[in-house]
Design a protein around this motif. Sequence first.
Motif, short mmCIF file in Angstrom:
data_model
loop_
_atom_site.label_atom_id
_atom_site.label_comp_id
_atom_site.label_asym_id
_atom_site.label_seq_id
_atom_site.Cartn_x
_atom_site.Cartn_y
_atom_site.Cartn_z
N LEU A 134 -30.31 27.02 -99.27
CA LEU A 134 -30.30 27.80 -100.76
C LEU A 134 -29.01 27.85 -101.09
CD1 LEU A 134 -33.25 30.18 -100.47
CD2 LEU A 134 -33.50 27.85 -101.25
N HIS A 135 -27.98 27.15 -100.90
CA HIS A 135 -26.67 27.32 -101.23
C HIS A 135 -26.39 27.46 -102.47
CE1 HIS A 135 -25.82 23.06 -102.31
NE2 HIS A 135 -26.74 22.86 -101.42
N VAL B 52 -30.72 20.25 -93.55
CA VAL B 52 -29.23 20.70 -94.57
C VAL B 52 -28.15 20.10 -93.69
CG1 VAL B 52 -27.96 22.73 -95.06
CG2 VAL B 52 -30.23 23.08 -95.08
N PHE B 53 -27.92 19.84 -92.69
CA PHE B 53 -26.88 19.03 -92.12
C PHE B 53 -26.76 17.60 -92.67
CE2 PHE B 53 -24.81 16.62 -88.68
CZ PHE B 53 -23.53 17.17 -88.68
N VAL B 54 -28.03 17.15 -92.38
CA VAL B 54 -28.02 15.72 -92.83
C VAL B 54 -27.65 15.54 -94.01
CG1 VAL B 54 -29.57 13.82 -92.89
CG2 VAL B 54 -29.79 15.16 -90.92
N ARG B 55 -28.43 16.37 -94.94
CA ARG B 55 -28.00 16.40 -96.64
C ARG B 55 -26.55 16.46 -96.73
NH1 ARG B 55 -31.26 20.39 -99.77
NH2 ARG B 55 -29.73 21.81 -98.95
N HIS B 56 -26.00 17.59 -96.18
CA HIS B 56 -24.54 17.62 -96.39
C HIS B 56 -23.75 16.56 -95.76
CE1 HIS B 56 -20.85 19.50 -96.46
NE2 HIS B 56 -20.56 19.37 -95.22
N MET B 57 -24.19 15.80 -94.55
CA MET B 57 -23.49 14.82 -94.36
C MET B 57 -23.68 13.58 -95.22
SD MET B 57 -21.81 15.57 -91.95
CE MET B 57 -20.99 14.18 -91.27
N ARG B 58 -24.60 13.51 -95.88
CA ARG B 58 -24.88 12.33 -96.79
C ARG B 58 -23.92 12.45 -98.13
NH1 ARG B 58 -31.25 11.72 -96.94
NH2 ARG B 58 -31.35 10.79 -94.75
N THR C 230 -21.06 9.67 -99.14
CA THR C 230 -21.34 9.23 -100.54
C THR C 230 -19.76 9.77 -101.09
OG1 THR C 230 -23.49 9.62 -100.40
CG2 THR C 230 -22.45 9.37 -102.39
N ALA C 231 -19.22 10.91 -101.25
CA ALA C 231 -17.98 11.28 -101.66
C ALA C 231 -16.86 10.51 -101.27
CB ALA C 231 -18.01 12.85 -101.54
N ASP C 232 -16.79 10.11 -99.85
CA ASP C 232 -16.01 9.48 -99.35
C ASP C 232 -15.85 8.17 -99.80
OD1 ASP C 232 -14.93 11.60 -97.72
OD2 ASP C 232 -15.99 11.14 -95.84
N LYS C 233 -16.90 7.37 -100.27
CA LYS C 233 -17.06 5.99 -100.39
C LYS C 233 -16.66 6.04 -101.84
CE LYS C 233 -20.71 4.53 -97.37
NZ LYS C 233 -22.02 4.15 -97.14
N GLY C 234 -16.64 7.09 -102.90
CA GLY C 234 -16.18 7.16 -104.01
C GLY C 234 -17.36 6.75 -105.29
#
Length: 108
Positions: free
Chosen positions: A40-41, A93-99, A103-107
Amino acid sequence: MAIGTVGAVLALTGSGSPLRGPFALFFLFSAPASAIAAALHGLDPYGRVLASVAGAVVVDMLVAQGMLAVHRWSVDGGIIAVTVISGLTALSVFVRHMRRRTTADKGV
């Protein structure tokens, strides 16, 4: 979390320590509460605390009710069930954060 982990280990090993009960109880509330709080961040801090504590109580009660309904009540089983549910919640939560990070790293 260290106190909770010690409580879970003491309860699972059947230790005769007088700290086993309070520490195990602390684990049963802190493990699901911390996993739910991580999920719930987006909430403000007070709402996050309230929702995570309420969610921890719900998880504990559902585990207890489920175990009683199937006549398989045990302290060890309850601790293991709460651990698995909390772990799966934290893992999601960890998997969602890594996704999001990938995605952000790929631009994209």
